[in-house]
Design an enzyme around this catalytic site. Structure first.
Site, PDB file in Angstrom:
ATOM      1  N   GLU A 114       0.012  -1.015  -1.912  1.00  0.00           N
ATOM      2  CA  GLU A 114      -1.009  -2.000  -2.244  1.00  0.00           C
ATOM      3  C   GLU A 114      -1.696  -1.427  -3.482  1.00  0.00           C
ATOM      4  OE1 GLU A 114      -4.671  -4.478  -0.196  1.00  0.00           O
ATOM      5  OE2 GLU A 114      -4.391  -2.370   0.342  1.00  0.00           O
ATOM      6  N   ASP A 174      -1.875   1.225   2.268  1.00  0.00           N
ATOM      7  CA  ASP A 174      -3.115   0.499   2.048  1.00  0.00           C
ATOM      8  C   ASP A 174      -3.909   1.150   0.918  1.00  0.00           C
ATOM      9  OD1 ASP A 174      -5.239  -1.444   3.053  1.00  0.00           O
ATOM     10  OD2 ASP A 174      -6.293   0.468   3.252  1.00  0.00           O
TER      11      ASP A 174
END
Length: 707
Positions: free
Chosen positions: A385, A349
């Site tokens: 990401e 993330d």
């Protein structure tokens, strides 16, 4: 109560049981004293000073302490927020290396390091004890019979990812026992495994399973909770609430059983991990673990005012990855999940935040160098990401070798193409063929692109074609949260409708998006429930909705049977044809000397695309030829890879168009396999040849195969 304590060892960190006792070790560079706190079955606390210190690791060995023992730490040191220190021994702290916790975090003034009534807020010192609200770490017996479980090592170019939520996937599943729904055991249940196998996906990407918390004040006061889980508080412990029988340490075994069952079903496990920040938030957040253990070491602080935190994540803080111990914490956690929990990879993330050694994002940061050299982690799937919220944080295409990336440009381009937005066909062609403009120059292959159109963050596939605007009123923020520019199109009416023409168009658009995704080069990822037509009723930010808004509705298998069947056939179709998941880039030339290129692009009249057509925003139709005889990569045993050849016609125009078969391909018969105006794969014998035009319905795709 007297507890005998031996010196023990500074490594490994955390609590390690050896069959006779347990070694405890905690890193704190700025602490002045550390107490190990043991809790009995009546929650009576016994404090044991750890007096041995080596390289800032406070440690001790307690003979007779066995698995099931609950514990925490109290850490002494200066309370000087202006200098970055927030020690407060009134706060029981969670071991960063805890393998299991015994519950969720309770909420009250006690968990904050400062008194709420203090006019200077976080500058005040709280003397309230919070042990009754903080979950205790649990000593764990890590032995487990994995039998013959081994990493599956499914090649990246053959991977198909299914992003799912542990709780939401099975919470309403009628074929899973009620006591197992919403748990690790639920996913490991034969009914869940059978469904995933029937889909044909090769990997599940689990949304965060590290133990996390809901932010006090922001969510708890509204009666909501952190459903997505992007506020980790312990990077080793599986989230307590996902255990079917979450007693002392059992979620660890249950998680392992889940992985073992998925592997036996031929499905890899990828974890969505959040190492960029923790759930302790900004300077006004609670003191639960790292803040109280050594705030100045673990977090990025503002240089000229160390009371405050650097925030590249939008969540209040950022981990200080430039500190060796923070790097070690992350690396130890990653290795633990691979070696002890047998997971197959990670999706990071806001990965750009991990690359920030100073302020700029540096793709050669220590974090990436260490992973590149690590014999364990360099052999698993690594997905970034590739953005954060800081300046210069958008880094799509800039991660180093070994890494794949969530391709946000793919998502945006495909959405724009199918909603009829003016955009260059050249951009669409790059995305469909693996985004060589982003990944080829640094030596990566098409699998570096994780292609997705929907994910947990944003509209579902159904809502993408049903709503122009977000509808997040249930989140309690007056619809101000969530992305406002969704690149969606409601097909003529906002939300639910009974208009048959609009419903037919929406169904066609769903098929268009799925076909585009599954036939693109790169690694496809789709959102759990999209194959069922799942809706979040226009909510594009359901992070706090632990209810029917987010859970999969399995009744949709009946009402969306055609979509589910189409998706299954489509995934099988991709897996059967290597031309749709090549290991190497298209060259645009004949590789084996056949005189026919490996790929060709054509306008509707059958001619080669011109430069003007590539860049004309109004152009919304294109044909592509994929030559199955010109695949350069060899098979696993050195054999030449051969496949059928395909002509695919994309029409995002609002009117039906005629496509002519390109010159040089007219002497072959072309059988229609997919026509997205139809709810299923085309079962009949529909062929085109010569100069007979191929009719492509408005906003649809026709896929033909050379016969």
């Amino acid at each position: 109560m007297y507890v005998p304590t031996w010196p023990g060892n500074p490594h490994p960190l955390g609590a390690t049981w050896d069959g006779k006792g347990t070694n405890f070790a905690l890193f704190s560079e700025n602490a002045t004293a550390v107490e190990l706190c043991l809790f009995d079955s009546e929650d009576q606390e016994t404090r044991v000073p750890l007096t041995e210190v080596k390289n800032f690791v406070w440690h001790g060995y307690l003979p007779g302490i066995c698995p099931g023992q609950r514990y925490g730490f109290r850490v002494h040191g200066p309370f000087a927020p202006e200098e970055g220190h927030r020690f407060n021994p009134n706060k029981l702290l969670i071991d960063p290396y805890a393998k299991a916790l015994d519950g969720e975090i309770g909420y009250g003034e006690e968990i904050f390091g400062y008194p709420w009534e203090d006019p200077e807020l976080d500058l005040g010192y709280s003397e309230l004890d919070d042990a009754h609200l903080v979950p205790k770490a649990v000593v764990v017996d890590e032995t487990f019979d994995w039998e013959d479980d081994r990493p599956l090592h499914i090649p990246e170019h053959e991977t198909i990812i299914y992003e799912m939520h542990v709780r939401g996937f099975t919470k309403l599943h009628p074929d899973i026992p009620e006591e197992l729904r919403g748990t690790y055991a639920g996913i490991g249940h034969p009914a869940a495994i059978a469904y995933l196998q029937s889909l044909g996906i090769t990997a599940v990407e689990l949304m965060p399973v590290h133990h996390f918390l809901s932010q006090p004040g922001h969510l708890v006061d509204k009666g909501l909770r952190n459903y997505w889980g992007y506020d980790s508080i312990c990077y080793f412990a599986p989230h307590y609430n996902y255990g079917a029988d979450p007693i002392l340490g059992s979620p660890v075994k249950e998680f392992k059983e889940m992985v073992k069952a998925l592997h036996a079903g031929g499905i890899e496990v990828i974890l969505d991990v959040v190492y960029n920040h923790t759930g302790e938030g900004n300077h006004l957040g609670p003191t639960l673990s790292l803040r109280g253990i050594d705030n100045a070491s673990y977090y990025r602080l503002v240089e000229d005012d160390r009371r405050y935190y650097m925030d590249f994540t939008g969540c209040g803080n950022s981990l200080n990855v430039s500190h060796p111990q923070v790097l070690k914490l992350i690396m130890d956690s990653l290795r633990y999940w691979v070696l002890e929990m047998h997971v197959d990879g990670f999706r990071f993330d806001l990965a750009s935040a991990l690359a920030r050694e100073l302020y700029e994002v540096n793709s050669l940061a220590a974090f990436f160098d260490i992973i590149h050299q690590d014999p364990v982690l360099s052999d698993v799937k690594l997905i970034a990401e590739p953005w954060d919220v800081g300046e210069g944080g958008y880094q799509v295409g800039k991660f180093p070798l070994l890494w794949s990336e969530w391709n946000g440009k793919y998502r945006d381009t495909v959405r724009d193409f199918w909603r009829g937005e003016d955009s260059a066909l050249a951009e669409f062609a790059y995305r469909f063929t693996g985004s060589s403009d982003l990944y080829e120059d640094n030596g990566r292959q098409p699998h570096a692109s994780i292609n997705f159109i929907t994910a947990h963050d944003g509209f579902t596939l159904n809502d993408l074609v049903s709503y122009n605007e977000k509808h997040n009123e249930d989140n309690g923020e007056d619809n101000n949260d969530g992305e406002s520019h969704n690149r969606s199109w409601n097909c003529g009416e906002e939300g639910e409708t009974e208009d048959p023409d609009i419903l037919e168009l929406r169904n066609r658009q769903r098929r268009n998006l799925l076909v585009t995704l599954m036939l693109s080069q790169g690694v496809p990822m789709f959102l759990s429930g999209d194959e069922l037509g799942r809706s979040q009723f226009g909510n594009n930010n359901a992070y706090c909705q632990d209810n029917q808004i987010s859970w999969l509705d399995w009744d949709l298998q009946e009402s969306n049977a055609a979509l589910l069947d189409f998706t299954r056939h489509l995934i099988y179709f991709r897996r059967q044809h290597p031309v749709f998941h090549r290991r190497k880039w298209f060259q645009g030339r004949a590789i084996h000397g056949s005189g026919v290129s490996d790929i060709g692009w054509f306008n509707p009249d059958g001619g080669q695309m011109t430069e003007d057509q590539w860049n004309a925003g109004y152009a919304k139709a294109i044909g592509v030829f994929l030559n199955g005889e010109e695949i350069p990569a060899r098979g696993s045993q050195g054999e030449r890879v051969m496949d059928d050849s395909f002509l695919i016609f994309f029409n995002a125009h609002y009117e039906e168009l005629e496509f002519l078969i390109p010159e040089g391909l007219q002497d072959r018969r072309w059988q229609v396999i997919i026509d997205t105006k139809e709810p299923n794969f085309v079962p009949g014998e529909i062929y085109y040849t010569g100069d007979k035009p191929i009719l492509v319905e408005a906003r649809s795709i026709v896929v033909t195969v050379m016969r």
